[in-house]
Design an enzyme around this catalytic site. Structure first.
Site, PDB file in Angstrom:
ATOM      1  N   LYS A  39     -14.437 -39.939  19.672  1.00  0.00           N
ATOM      2  CA  LYS A  39     -13.802 -40.210  19.267  1.00  0.00           C
ATOM      3  C   LYS A  39     -12.764 -39.253  19.213  1.00  0.00           C
ATOM      4  O   LYS A  39     -11.538 -40.047  18.541  1.00  0.00           O
ATOM      5  CB  LYS A  39     -15.073 -40.582  18.522  1.00  0.00           C
ATOM      6  CG  LYS A  39     -15.477 -41.747  18.335  1.00  0.00           C
ATOM      7  CD  LYS A  39     -17.229 -42.011  16.858  1.00  0.00           C
ATOM      8  CE  LYS A  39     -17.765 -42.859  17.877  1.00  0.00           C
ATOM      9  NZ  LYS A  39     -17.540 -43.938  18.356  1.00  0.00           N
ATOM     10  N   GLU A 136     -18.727 -36.797  16.080  1.00  0.00           N
ATOM     11  CA  GLU A 136     -20.236 -36.061  16.874  1.00  0.00           C
ATOM     12  C   GLU A 136     -19.549 -34.655  17.260  1.00  0.00           C
ATOM     13  O   GLU A 136     -19.893 -34.498  18.522  1.00  0.00           O
ATOM     14  CB  GLU A 136     -18.514 -37.028  18.151  1.00  0.00           C
ATOM     15  CG  GLU A 136     -19.348 -38.353  17.858  1.00  0.00           C
ATOM     16  CD  GLU A 136     -18.725 -39.368  19.507  1.00  0.00           C
ATOM     17  OE1 GLU A 136     -17.329 -39.077  20.260  1.00  0.00           O
ATOM     18  OE2 GLU A 136     -19.305 -39.943  19.971  1.00  0.00           O
ATOM     19  N   THR A 214     -14.321 -52.468   9.004  1.00  0.00           N
ATOM     20  CA  THR A 214     -13.438 -53.370  10.197  1.00  0.00           C
ATOM     21  C   THR A 214     -14.673 -54.181  10.541  1.00  0.00           C
ATOM     22  O   THR A 214     -15.933 -53.226  10.091  1.00  0.00           O
ATOM     23  CB  THR A 214     -13.589 -53.004  10.926  1.00  0.00           C
ATOM     24  OG1 THR A 214     -14.244 -51.306  11.970  1.00  0.00           O
ATOM     25  CG2 THR A 214     -12.058 -51.970  10.886  1.00  0.00           C
ATOM     26  N   ASP A 246     -11.314 -46.729  17.040  1.00  0.00           N
ATOM     27  CA  ASP A 246     -10.370 -45.555  17.344  1.00  0.00           C
ATOM     28  C   ASP A 246      -9.527 -45.957  16.505  1.00  0.00           C
ATOM     29  O   ASP A 246      -8.557 -45.366  16.241  1.00  0.00           O
ATOM     30  CB  ASP A 246     -10.874 -44.636  18.250  1.00  0.00           C
ATOM     31  CG  ASP A 246     -12.228 -43.754  18.331  1.00  0.00           C
ATOM     32  OD1 ASP A 246     -13.205 -43.895  17.443  1.00  0.00           O
ATOM     33  OD2 ASP A 246     -12.811 -44.254  19.899  1.00  0.00           O
TER      34      ASP A 246
HETATM   35  O1  RIB Z   1     -14.906 -44.353  20.328  1.00  0.00           O
HETATM   36  C1  RIB Z   1     -15.375 -44.169  21.471  1.00  0.00           C
HETATM   37  C2  RIB Z   1     -15.747 -43.303  22.459  1.00  0.00           C
HETATM   38  O2  RIB Z   1     -17.222 -42.644  21.627  1.00  0.00           O
HETATM   39  C3  RIB Z   1     -15.985 -42.856  24.041  1.00  0.00           C
HETATM   40  O3  RIB Z   1     -14.950 -42.798  24.521  1.00  0.00           O
HETATM   41  C4  RIB Z   1     -17.203 -42.069  24.142  1.00  0.00           C
HETATM   42  O4  RIB Z   1     -16.512 -40.377  24.168  1.00  0.00           O
HETATM   43  C5  RIB Z   1     -17.148 -42.008  22.838  1.00  0.00           C
HETATM   44  O5  RIB Z   1     -18.025 -40.555  21.777  1.00  0.00           O
END
Ligand code: RIB
Length: 294
Positions: A39, A136, A214, A246
């Site tokens: 992300k 993350e 969203t 993203d």
């Molecule tokens: O938001 C999409 C992303 O979520 C992916 O690219 C994957 O790596 C996860 O982190």
């Protein structure tokens, strides 16, 4: 004004399947890809593709060095991404025939962020610079505290949402990006709560903070104290929703940084994410500025 994305970098292992595999089931994939993702990295790529100067901070292993080449090619400064001896973060992604996905994450370097690195990275940014984070990587709390001390403008996309979010100093966040489920979770409301109620709750809980919610095909909502804005979506055939959020985040911030008003920024972000869902992939599917800003 500089823009720092402090977040995840993943190797996305992508399987194209008829349906998301069920417990005990074995199915075949029509394709197999190994892509740049995460992300954080996707949002950095979206900001850069939208035309902003972007700095990415995070951690990878040697197996993920291709991520740096991909990000550099989009113009992202990766000098704050460290390389350690372990593995890069991995995302095991299934995309079904409707373009919906399911993702299993292995944190790898994303889970190895430490306070020394945080101090070094944040000290090269100044009051008013933007920082964008997701959920993350480790030490998000420490990053928020360091960014607040330095008076950066703090943006948080609490995704994927889990109990860790409630332990963060959320009152320091200037701007939240949430989808329907994340918004309801952050508000502590049932997941089918009307968006207007979620927005009312969050603007009440976080006075002075911007909330961008969203809602997929149902559009995008904005709230700040009593102010509200809404835009619908640009309807397109869905190929792959991975990375759509993203793309929205990156383009919304890029549009704001370029001086667009809120409604225009929502429209720009909505258009960019609709282009992204009409293509395969996450970072690869993010459109370039010339496709979005006409
Ligand atoms: O938001 C999409 C992303 O979520 C992916 O690219 C994957 O790596 C996860 O982190």
């Amino acid at each position: 004004m500089k823009v720092l994305v402090y977040g995840s970098l993943n190797i996305d292992i992508v399987f194209t399947v008829d349906h998301i595999v069920l417990p005990g089931e074995t199915i075949s994939s029509a394709s197999f890809e190994r892509n740049a993702g995460g992300k954080g990295a996707n949002q950095a790529a979206a900001l850069a593709k939208a035309g902003l100067d972007v700095f990415m901070a995070g951690k990878i292993g040697i197996d993920g060095e291709f991520l740096l080449r991909v990000l550099n090619a989009y113009g992202v400064d990766t000098s704050n991404v460290s390389v350690y001896e372990g593995s890069t973060g991995n995302a095991l992604i299934q995309v079904d025939r409707n373009g919906q996905n399911s993702i299993v994450l292995y944190a790898g370097g994303n889970g190895d962020i430490n306070t020394l690195e945080i101090e070094r990275v944040i000290s090269s940014f100044d009051a008013g610079d933007f920082i964008i984070m997701q959920n993350e990587i480790s030490c998000t709390k420490e990053i928020i505290i360091a960014a607040k001390k330095r008076d950066l403008k703090i943006h948080l996309n609490p995704s994927p949402y889990n109990e860790k979010i409630e332990t963060l100093p959320l009152e320091a966040v200037d701007c939240f990006f949430v989808n329907e489920l994340e918004g309801a979770s952050l508000a502590g409301l049932p997941k089918d709560t009307p968006f207007a109620d979620v927005l009312d709750n969050l603007t009440g809980r976080f006075p002075g903070s911007e909330i961008i919610l969203t809602a997929g095909k149902k559009g995008a909502y904005y709230g700040l104290n009593d102010a509200r804005k809404y835009v619908g979506i640009v309807d397109v055939p869905v190929v792959d929703t991975t990375g759509a959020g993203d793309t929205f985040t990156g383009y919304f911030l890029a549009a704001r940084a370029k001086g667009f008003v809120i409604r225009e920024a929502l429209e720009v972000a909505s258009k960019a994410s609709s282009i992204a869902v009409s293509r395969k992939g996450a970072m690869d599917s993010v459109p370039f500025a010339k496709e979005v800003f006409l």
